[in-house]
Design a protein around this motif. Structure first.
Motif, PDB file in Angstrom:
ATOM      1  N   ASN A 202       0.820  -1.212   0.000  1.00 29.67           N
ATOM      2  CA  ASN A 202       0.000   0.000   0.000  1.00 29.67           C
ATOM      3  C   ASN A 202       0.855   1.263   0.000  1.00 29.67           C
ATOM      4  O   ASN A 202       0.527   2.259  -0.647  1.00 29.67           O
ATOM      5  N   TYR A 203       1.951   1.214   0.738  1.00 27.82           N
ATOM      6  CA  TYR A 203       2.819   2.387   0.842  1.00 27.82           C
ATOM      7  C   TYR A 203       3.294   2.837  -0.543  1.00 27.82           C
ATOM      8  O   TYR A 203       3.368   4.027  -0.837  1.00 27.82           O
ATOM      9  N   PHE A 204       3.643   1.843  -1.395  1.00 29.73           N
ATOM     10  CA  PHE A 204       4.154   2.164  -2.728  1.00 29.73           C
ATOM     11  C   PHE A 204       3.072   2.096  -3.809  1.00 29.73           C
ATOM     12  O   PHE A 204       3.375   2.193  -4.994  1.00 29.73           O
ATOM     13  N   HIS A 205       1.810   1.903  -3.400  1.00 30.09           N
ATOM     14  CA  HIS A 205       0.676   1.829  -4.331  1.00 30.09           C
ATOM     15  C   HIS A 205       0.847   0.688  -5.330  1.00 30.09           C
ATOM     16  O   HIS A 205       0.493   0.817  -6.509  1.00 30.09           O
ATOM     17  N   TRP A 206       1.385  -0.434  -4.863  1.00 25.81           N
ATOM     18  CA  TRP A 206       1.495  -1.625  -5.707  1.00 25.81           C
ATOM     19  C   TRP A 206       0.252  -2.478  -5.504  1.00 25.81           C
ATOM     20  O   TRP A 206      -0.035  -2.917  -4.374  1.00 25.81           O
ATOM     21  N   ASN A 207      -0.507  -2.736  -6.570  1.00 31.04           N
ATOM     22  CA  ASN A 207      -1.722  -3.553  -6.417  1.00 31.04           C
ATOM     23  C   ASN A 207      -1.749  -4.756  -7.349  1.00 31.04           C
ATOM     24  O   ASN A 207      -2.785  -5.381  -7.532  1.00 31.04           O
ATOM     25  N   TRP A 208      -0.599  -5.098  -7.921  1.00 34.98           N
ATOM     26  CA  TRP A 208      -0.537  -6.203  -8.891  1.00 34.98           C
ATOM     27  C   TRP A 208       0.755  -6.969  -8.645  1.00 34.98           C
ATOM     28  O   TRP A 208       1.850  -6.485  -8.937  1.00 34.98           O
ATOM     29  N   VAL A 209       0.657  -8.162  -8.032  1.00 38.68           N
ATOM     30  CA  VAL A 209       1.838  -8.879  -7.556  1.00 38.68           C
ATOM     31  C   VAL A 209       1.772 -10.350  -7.948  1.00 38.68           C
ATOM     32  O   VAL A 209       0.708 -10.894  -8.258  1.00 38.68           O
ATOM     33  N   ASN A 267       5.381  -6.305 -11.474  1.00 37.95           N
ATOM     34  CA  ASN A 267       6.774  -5.949 -11.220  1.00 37.95           C
ATOM     35  C   ASN A 267       7.205  -6.228  -9.791  1.00 37.95           C
ATOM     36  O   ASN A 267       8.360  -5.993  -9.434  1.00 37.95           O
ATOM     37  N   VAL A 268       6.267  -6.690  -8.953  1.00 42.46           N
ATOM     38  CA  VAL A 268       6.561  -7.026  -7.559  1.00 42.46           C
ATOM     39  C   VAL A 268       6.217  -8.493  -7.352  1.00 42.46           C
ATOM     40  O   VAL A 268       5.102  -8.932  -7.654  1.00 42.46           O
ATOM     41  N   ILE A 269       7.180  -9.256  -6.840  1.00 41.55           N
ATOM     42  CA  ILE A 269       6.975 -10.688  -6.606  1.00 41.55           C
ATOM     43  C   ILE A 269       7.318 -11.002  -5.163  1.00 41.55           C
ATOM     44  O   ILE A 269       8.410 -10.697  -4.686  1.00 41.55           O
ATOM     45  N   ILE A 270       6.376 -11.615  -4.463  1.00 39.27           N
ATOM     46  CA  ILE A 270       6.548 -11.997  -3.062  1.00 39.27           C
ATOM     47  C   ILE A 270       6.982 -13.453  -3.012  1.00 39.27           C
ATOM     48  O   ILE A 270       6.347 -14.317  -3.630  1.00 39.27           O
ATOM     49  N   THR A 271       8.070 -13.746  -2.321  1.00 41.80           N
ATOM     50  CA  THR A 271       8.505 -15.130  -2.123  1.00 41.80           C
ATOM     51  C   THR A 271       8.416 -15.462  -0.648  1.00 41.80           C
ATOM     52  O   THR A 271       8.763 -14.640   0.207  1.00 41.80           O
ATOM     53  N   TYR A 272       7.951 -16.667  -0.359  1.00 44.35           N
ATOM     54  CA  TYR A 272       7.782 -17.077   1.036  1.00 44.35           C
ATOM     55  C   TYR A 272       8.233 -18.525   1.191  1.00 44.35           C
ATOM     56  O   TYR A 272       7.827 -19.410   0.435  1.00 44.35           O
ATOM     57  N   GLY A 273       9.065 -18.770   2.191  1.00 45.83           N
ATOM     58  CA  GLY A 273       9.516 -20.118   2.495  1.00 45.83           C
ATOM     59  C   GLY A 273      10.613 -20.067   3.529  1.00 45.83           C
ATOM     60  O   GLY A 273      11.078 -18.994   3.905  1.00 45.83           O
ATOM     61  N   ASP A 274      11.032 -21.241   4.019  1.00 42.66           N
ATOM     62  CA  ASP A 274      12.139 -21.249   4.973  1.00 42.66           C
ATOM     63  C   ASP A 274      13.452 -21.207   4.206  1.00 42.66           C
ATOM     64  O   ASP A 274      13.479 -21.078   2.983  1.00 42.66           O
ATOM     65  N   SER A 275      14.564 -21.290   4.933  1.00 43.50           N
ATOM     66  CA  SER A 275      15.869 -21.132   4.296  1.00 43.50           C
ATOM     67  C   SER A 275      16.133 -22.216   3.266  1.00 43.50           C
ATOM     68  O   SER A 275      16.830 -21.985   2.277  1.00 43.50           O
ATOM     69  N   THR A 510      10.980   5.190  -7.958  1.00 46.63           N
ATOM     70  CA  THR A 510      10.138   4.169  -7.332  1.00 46.63           C
ATOM     71  C   THR A 510       9.368   3.405  -8.403  1.00 46.63           C
ATOM     72  O   THR A 510       8.630   4.003  -9.194  1.00 46.63           O
ATOM     73  N   PRO A 511       9.541   2.071  -8.475  1.00 49.04           N
ATOM     74  CA  PRO A 511       8.866   1.294  -9.525  1.00 49.04           C
ATOM     75  C   PRO A 511       7.361   1.225  -9.308  1.00 49.04           C
ATOM     76  O   PRO A 511       6.871   1.405  -8.199  1.00 49.04           O
ATOM     77  N   GLN A 512       6.654   0.967 -10.398  1.00 47.07           N
ATOM     78  CA  GLN A 512       5.210   0.801 -10.352  1.00 47.07           C
ATOM     79  C   GLN A 512       4.868  -0.661 -10.605  1.00 47.07           C
ATOM     80  O   GLN A 512       5.558  -1.348 -11.355  1.00 47.07           O
ATOM     81  N   SER A 513       3.783  -1.114  -9.992  1.00 50.27           N
ATOM     82  CA  SER A 513       3.290  -2.466 -10.254  1.00 50.27           C
ATOM     83  C   SER A 513       1.771  -2.453 -10.154  1.00 50.27           C
ATOM     84  O   SER A 513       1.191  -2.694  -9.095  1.00 50.27           O
ATOM     85  N   VAL A 514       1.134  -2.118 -11.270  1.00 51.99           N
ATOM     86  CA  VAL A 514      -0.328  -2.096 -11.360  1.00 51.99           C
ATOM     87  C   VAL A 514      -0.723  -2.831 -12.625  1.00 51.99           C
ATOM     88  O   VAL A 514       0.019  -2.860 -13.604  1.00 51.99           O
ATOM     89  N   CYS A 515      -1.902  -3.418 -12.608  1.00 48.95           N
ATOM     90  CA  CYS A 515      -2.384  -4.111 -13.801  1.00 48.95           C
ATOM     91  C   CYS A 515      -2.906  -3.113 -14.814  1.00 48.95           C
ATOM     92  O   CYS A 515      -2.683  -3.256 -16.011  1.00 48.95           O
TER      93      CYS A 515
END
Length: 550
Positions: A202-209, A267-275, A510-515
């Motif tokens: 939200n801070y960077f107005h990214w709504n497409w990930v 343009n924004v990709i969230i990765t989640y996992g352990d080491s 600051t990059p943008q990531s919107v559809c």
């Protein structure tokens, strides 16, 4: 800065499991464990080596792998030794009782993990249910960093009721007391992580990930948490990729679909996992150059290669949510004054000196090094390989050792009250007797932070937001640029120093990531059938109607 040391570099064939090395015999020779005796001993099973694909060739079908000693994970060993030495010098905690350590290296495979456990339990390989030791002084076991390692060890140790303390990220898989009745998790809970990530979006107005997560209960849970938070904040997901955790260490390239990442408009990709997951994921990224993407990660991942071009463009500018913890006074000085002559039992420390400081081995037994660069420490390692700041897993290890010590102290006081001891030999007891003194253990560590082994009373983690800088080439620096605390008032939970953030190579603002871009005045949103709310067309307002804002 966290880089693994290339320890055993000759390629090996995974299919045949045959190892060959291009270094001298001494440079690759290791013992069964790093052991130092005491009246009582804390055992540990940590992944000190990493197996990754050949970084020279992109031909995954060749199955060429490298065997690396990970200096970042070795910091976990140092945190354990540091804690034990502190306790042994403390006249108010376990007085007249010395603690020792027995530390085993495990690879990310069931066979390796169980092999080390059976060796520790029996004293010799492949002799189950027998103890060939004269006496078993181990009172508890530390395990991690991957939940897979802890689960494999926990299944075996459950038969013997040994207390097991895990140092990896909190995992609900390990919270099953029917399956793991003797296991305690040291890490704080990650319940508020999804909220922190969405606040950042939200801070960077990214709504497409895009999302890349590990398979299993943790992966399913984070997707559910993120979707719920994103729906409330009108953020949409372009794609979700799930990777099998059990195979990600070796086969990440074959499991991740590159098309989804490379062709995604997010343009924004969230990765989640352990080491374990992140190491395999990074092994994939080094084969595929992905530019112009902002990666948001949930952990301080370990770099797996320090060649100058590796992840220069792919991960430079990434944002990392890392558990916040205070610094422990004394640890930096402890690591700075380390020397192999002070810890002759630690063959890993000798190998670091051998590679970092041009030493040679003085004898055929590979027990003594000589001709080293004088007056140096791990802090002087080339290219600053050694991370001088205590990592999250090392911090959990430090707290785990103290939890065992406090439990032992309380148990021994209880024994004295019930039956006074007349000689030191009467200190011997069965490890399972420690459980009542561990299950609800709470104490304040030397950094002034609360440690709680009861998961029902564990707090949610607070996070430092780190920015990964890998420019100039090979810098590999993680810089704190913000913080997220679920305990702060609404509107003040996220703080960022935006001017400190380095974005991905080639991005100057600051990059943008919107559809879809917002519609201009005079136009309105039109949502084609089947589209998500973030992806719309802009059509002219009907006659006699007008919009006066975007």
């Amino acid at each position: 800065m966290m880089f693994p040391l290339l320890f055993m570099f000759q390629a090996l064939q995974y299919s045949s499991s045959v190892y060959s090395f291009d270094h001298s015999h001494c440079s690759t020779k290791t013992g069964v464990s790093v052991y130092k005796g005491g009246d009582m001993v804390v055992a540990a099973f940590f992944p000190l080596h990493t197996i990754v694909y050949d970084s020279i060739t992109e031909d995954v079908s060749s199955n060429s792998l490298y065997h690396q000693l990970n200096i970042n994970n070795y910091q976990i060993v140092l945190a354990m030794v540091f804690a034990i030495e502190e306790i042994n010098m403390n006249p108010h905690l376990l007085p007249n009782v010395s603690l020792g350590y027995d530390i085993y290296n495990v690879l990310y495979s069931e066979w390796s993990t169980l092999d080390r456990c059976i060796t520790w339990l029996s004293g010799k390989k492949y002799i189950s249910n027998y103890n060939c030791r004269k006496e078993m002084k181990s009172v508890a076991v530390l395990s991690g960093v991957s939940w897979i390692i802890s689960a494999q060890i926990g299944t075996l140790l459950g038969l013997y009721k040994y207390p097991q303390l895990t140092i990896g990220s909190f995992d609900h898989n390990l919270n099953n007391h029917d399956q793991f009745p003797n296991l305690y998790q040291m890490a704080s809970k990650d319940t508020s992580l999804a909220s922190g990530i969405v606040l950042l979006l939200n801070y960077f107005h990214w709504n497409w990930v895009g999302l890349i997560v590990s398979e299993g209960q943790k992966g399913v849970q984070i997707i559910s948490d993120l979707r719920a938070e994103m729906d409330r904040n009108r953020i949409c997901i372009d794609f979700v990729e799930m990777i099998p955790v059990s195979e990600v260490s070796f086969l990440a390239q074959k499991q991740l679909n590159p098309t989804r990442v490379l062709k995604s408009s997010a343009n924004v990709i969230i990765t989640y996992g352990d080491s374990d997951f992140l190491r395999g994921f990074l092994s994939y990224l080094k084969q595929t150059l992905v530019t112009g993407k902002v990666w948001i990660m949930n952990s301080e991942w370990n770099d797996i290669n320090h060649s100058k071009h590796f992840i220069l463009q792919s991960l430079h500018g990434s944002l990392i949510f890392s558990h916040h913890h205070k610094e422990l006074s004394g640890f930096r000085n402890f690591t700075q004054t380390l020397h192999p002559s002070k810890y002759p039992e630690d063959f890993y420390l000798q190998r670091f000196w051998f590679y970092f400081f041009n030493c040679s081995f003085a004898d055929n037994d590979c027990t003594t090094i000589e001709n080293c660069v004088p007056n140096v420490s791990l802090h002087d390692s080339p290219n600053n390989h050694f991370d001088k700041v205590m990592t999250e897993y090392a911090y959990n290890t430090y707290n785990a050792v103290y939890a065992v010590a406090h439990g032992l102290h309380e148990m021994l006081l209880h024994q004295v009250e019930v039956k006074p001891l007349r000689k030191a030999e009467e200190l011997m007891f069965s490890a399972w007797q420690l459980h009542p003194f561990l299950k609800d253990k709470q104490f304040t560590n030397h950094a002034g932070e609360q440690v709680n082994l009861n998961e029902k009373m564990k707090l949610n983690a607070e996070y430092d937001i780190l920015n990964y800088w890998n420019f100039p080439e090979g810098l590999g620096l993680k810089v704190k640029v913000g913080q997220f605390s679920p305990y702060s008032p609404l509107g003040q939970q996220l703080s960022l120093s935006e001017d400190m953030i380095e974005w991905a190579t080639g991005i100057t603002e600051t990059p943008q990531s919107v559809c879809s871009e917002s519609c201009s005045p005079g136009f309105r949103k039109s949502l084609p059938e089947g589209n998500v709310a973030c992806c719309f067309d802009c059509t002219l307002c009907p006659e006699n109607e007008i919009s006066n804002e975007t």
